[in-house]
Design a protein around this motif. Sequence first.
Motif, short mmCIF file in Angstrom:
data_model
loop_
_atom_site.label_atom_id
_atom_site.label_comp_id
_atom_site.label_asym_id
_atom_site.label_seq_id
_atom_site.Cartn_x
_atom_site.Cartn_y
_atom_site.Cartn_z
N UNK A 181 37.58 33.16 63.16
CA UNK A 181 36.55 34.00 62.19
C UNK A 181 37.27 35.03 61.48
N UNK A 182 37.14 35.01 60.24
CA UNK A 182 37.54 36.22 59.35
C UNK A 182 36.70 36.96 58.69
N UNK A 183 36.59 38.22 58.69
CA UNK A 183 35.55 38.92 57.98
C UNK A 183 36.18 39.46 56.56
N UNK A 184 35.30 39.41 55.74
CA UNK A 184 35.44 40.04 54.60
C UNK A 184 36.35 41.12 54.39
N UNK A 185 37.39 41.09 53.37
CA UNK A 185 38.49 42.31 53.35
C UNK A 185 39.52 42.26 54.32
N UNK A 213 36.86 35.66 45.76
CA UNK A 213 36.48 36.36 47.04
C UNK A 213 37.82 36.52 47.84
N UNK A 214 38.44 35.17 47.79
CA UNK A 214 39.40 34.99 48.80
C UNK A 214 40.68 34.85 48.02
N UNK A 215 41.94 35.16 48.42
CA UNK A 215 43.01 34.80 47.83
C UNK A 215 43.75 34.16 49.02
N UNK A 216 44.48 32.82 48.46
CA UNK A 216 45.41 31.88 49.59
C UNK A 216 46.50 31.88 49.10
N UNK A 217 47.65 32.58 49.78
CA UNK A 217 48.80 32.55 49.35
C UNK A 217 49.61 31.74 50.11
N UNK A 218 50.51 30.73 49.89
CA UNK A 218 51.33 29.80 50.61
C UNK A 218 52.81 30.38 50.33
N UNK A 219 53.32 30.88 51.30
CA UNK A 219 54.76 31.42 51.40
C UNK A 219 54.95 32.28 49.98
N UNK A 220 54.31 33.20 49.63
CA UNK A 220 54.57 33.79 48.16
C UNK A 220 55.89 34.48 48.10
N UNK A 221 56.36 34.73 49.31
CA UNK A 221 57.84 35.50 48.80
C UNK A 221 58.85 34.42 49.58
N UNK A 273 39.96 42.31 48.35
CA UNK A 273 40.07 40.91 48.49
C UNK A 273 40.33 40.32 49.86
N UNK A 274 39.88 39.53 50.21
CA UNK A 274 40.20 39.00 51.52
C UNK A 274 41.57 38.06 51.29
N UNK A 275 42.61 38.30 51.87
CA UNK A 275 43.85 37.53 51.60
C UNK A 275 44.40 36.50 52.86
N UNK A 276 44.77 35.66 52.76
CA UNK A 276 45.17 34.58 53.79
C UNK A 276 46.65 34.31 53.28
N UNK A 277 47.48 34.62 54.11
CA UNK A 277 48.84 34.35 53.75
C UNK A 277 49.84 33.49 54.65
#
Lengths: 389, 390, 238
Positions: free
Chosen positions: C30-34, C164-172, C196-200
């Motif tokens: 579960x991941x909450x907003x933000x 709403x959500x930003x998904x980053x796959x190995x951004x660095x 923004x909810x961010x998953x990296x």
Amino acid sequence: MLRLTYLYRNLTRNRLRTGLTLAAVALPIMIYVLSMAVVDGVERFLENSAKQLRLAVTQKASIVNPLPAGHRPKIEALDPTRTRLISVCGLRWIGGKIERDPRPLSTLGVDHDTFAATFPDYRLTPEELDVWARDRRALIAGRATARQFGWKVGDRVTIHPSVPPYIPMEFNIISTAEDAEDPITLICRLDYIEERLKEEGWAQGLVNFFFVKCATKADVDYYTVAIDELFAGSTHETKTQDEKAFMNEFITQQFDLPRNLTILAGVTVFVAVMAAANTMSMNFRDRTSEIATLKSMGFSSRFVFTQIQAESLLLCTIGGLIGALGPYIAFMHTRLGNLTVPLIQHLEISPTVVLEALAISVLIGIIAAVWPSWLAMRMKVVTALRSLE
Amino acid sequence: MALPLSYNWRNLFVRKLSTGLTFLLVTVVVFVLAVLLSFSEGIRASLAATGSPRNIIVLKPGSTSESTSVLTPEETNRLVQTPGIAQDAHGRLMISHELCVQTSIPRRDAKGNLANVAVRGVDEVAFDLHEVVRIVEGRRFEPGTQEVVVGRAAQQRYANLALGDEIALGRLLNRRFRVVGVFEAGGSAMESEIWAPRTIVADAYNRHLSSSVVLRLEDAALAGPAMDYINGPAVNLESKTEVAYYKDLSSKTREIVILTTVLITIMGIGAVFAVANTMYAAVDSRRREIAMLRTIGFSKRSIMIAFVVESLLICGLACVVGLAASLSFHGQRQDYLSNATWTVLAYELKVTPRTVLTALALAMIVGVIGALAPALRAARTQVIEALRKA
Amino acid sequence: MNADIELRDVYKVYRKGRIEIPVLEGLNLQITEGEFVAMMGPSGSGKSTLLHLMGGLDVPTAGSVRIGDARLETMNEQELTAWRSRHVGFIFQLYHLVPVLTAAENVELPLLLFHMSASERKERVATALEVVGLADRMDHRPNQLSGGQEQRVAIARAIVTDPDVILADEPTGDLDAKTSLEILNLLNLLNTEFGKTILMVTHDPKAAAHAKRVLHLNKGVLERDEMNGLFEATEASI
């Protein structure tokens, strides 16, 4: 707008590839256009023949066997009023060459009194017809032949016939038939040939064929049968067919250019399809990640599909334009337009052929993009992204 | 140091679609070339095979071929004095009076259009004089009878010419002749003809003057003086060696050859562009690999050769397949109406060694030229940069 | 709009010929907003797959993935495509910019999926580029930009639709330490300032340290789920 920018930039992205593909599509299209111009020329020629409502009467067994000139009054007698059967003109082939020149000529002796009525498509002026009627040595030189040999109206030329009387004959060029459908054949008066045959002691009063001008299409059909019936059972039976059928027989027997060139054109279009398809598939390969990104952003499968289709379409249409307009312009504005091809009198690239070629280019574009655009549409983003890692 | 061939071979399969399309494209071009060539080779072969250098053909001056030539007996009689004429076993001069006429016979294809087939009226001496003519089925015609022998090509191309068939000849097509023999003439133009007794043909066509006279000489070297004599004031006729006569006839097909050459050249250039396109893509997708090869010590030259070899592999294979496909046309009978004789010439489509070599040359040229520029780009790959870039 | 994320009993199995490869095995999350969540784990642990599932690029073999009101496992390809364009922004390791388009054009690309006037699009692109600090590089092509700049353009592209959500796959993953830090700070900014909810996904602990919460995946299961105590410390050390 951005979509168009993207499209344009995609085309210029790999300029070398785009250039090579344009050439590889343009050249087959050029072959298509040239082949079709020849096919077209033959068809135009045949269509004109059909329009002229003329019959060709030959000896039954073989076109080479002569017919007696005496057939003419008999044929004319079929319609003494001249309302349905307008005129009959006897023709005798004498081929010929000029001194010390290997190029063969195609010379025909004709009944001078009925020539103009039978062949109004020669479009001779009243002045020319006047000279024609008075000068026994008159020669109407096809404009292409005249140009080839550097003849002009008023010149005197000596032709050595390939058949009796075999002796050199002098002619006065009275016209170069600028508006005739046939720019190659030389036309002279049969009575002049007869005179020479008599002097040299050869058989006279023979022709190779008669051309009969009819008033209507129905008359053409009627006399096709009536003339053969007239001579049935005689020692000089005839075979009558309309001029188009008569000409077509020659054309199909001389390598059947219309048919064979059409096949060739089809094959070359196939070559163009493969060249374009190759490029589109290479483009797809190079841009797999890009397409995956677009899809991950939410662009639909239809979007990527149409984008690839559009690119291919644009590429092939430009290639088609180059391939089709190149020869078109070349033939309109350079001396190539005077080129004569055996049988088809002169090569002309009609706008119809150009449009046809463009339509085919569009088709090539669509076919070439079928596989890559389908792949792009079906591509699973996850798989594409994973394969990059 | 060259890269092993297996390296090239396997690379072809890395880009299957691209390789496949290029291969197919070159195949089609080679195929078209081979088929077009087989036409002109067939015609050339039939005309070239016809003449004998020992035979001299005499025509009316001004006439372009046998079918437009007419010789009077007075003219032909003058030929007897020609120096160097050979004699047959019975001591008779080998002079053949020949009468060329035509008849219409339907073709054996689906449409069955009429073709204007040459009928040659000859005496028995013609069979000895035209050395290439050999009866292969049945027998010669009996002089003075309504019998004919037919050429192999004519028999294969036109209807109702089997041994025992009856055909209609004559100006009115009212004389029935029986086919009693089939002859071969080394694939020459004469194989498209029907031969019949001269006197009977003259009667049937109401043409009593010969078209041509063929003289057989004791030696080919005597042709010069003999022709000088005939062309000179003593005889005042036109003479050519048979070889030259048929060669001139074949020049009439030159226009077709030119057209063919133009089309094939355009197609070939198109193929070069297509191959270049493929090879450029191959080079671009292998920049890192090339850099690696250069790093471990392969020379620029061997990199270049590798790409040219790869292109040649595609084109070479395409050539083989294209030629193989064209073989399906080999041996097919076609004919065309010669505008010099107004008779048809039935010829056999031929895939000759010359065709094979020409096709191979075209494929190799396309392969090399198409690969040259890309291979150069490959050789110039900046090693460090290529290795660094992903 | 509510944009919390809930994954329930998620299984994902890939098929390679006859062999089935399980990637996720009954994952609950579960991941909450933000939130700013980092996902770590060895390669093959299923972290990328998890990201793809949450982005609607892929569907689970079993289980449910809910983002806000959207039940992704019930949606078909078309619906997922449309949903993605409105609700998620992707950032990739290799940026995946379209090389033939300028920075501004690249950012504008996803806006084409919206009914929006050209002037509004232009405004949004300008704003997005300003946020990532590249307003002055609008007309540059990707090959005229440095890696860090390219990734900023990619980030601008991800946020321009206001997802709403930003998904980053190995951004660095492809950047040096200094540039990585800049990118991570940018992500932080998006999280804190813009909510923004961010998953990296990352394999770099230093990068993960920037997130408020770190998930450790291993062999398809959630091994550890920890709130990041180091967060303040790292920030303080800058």
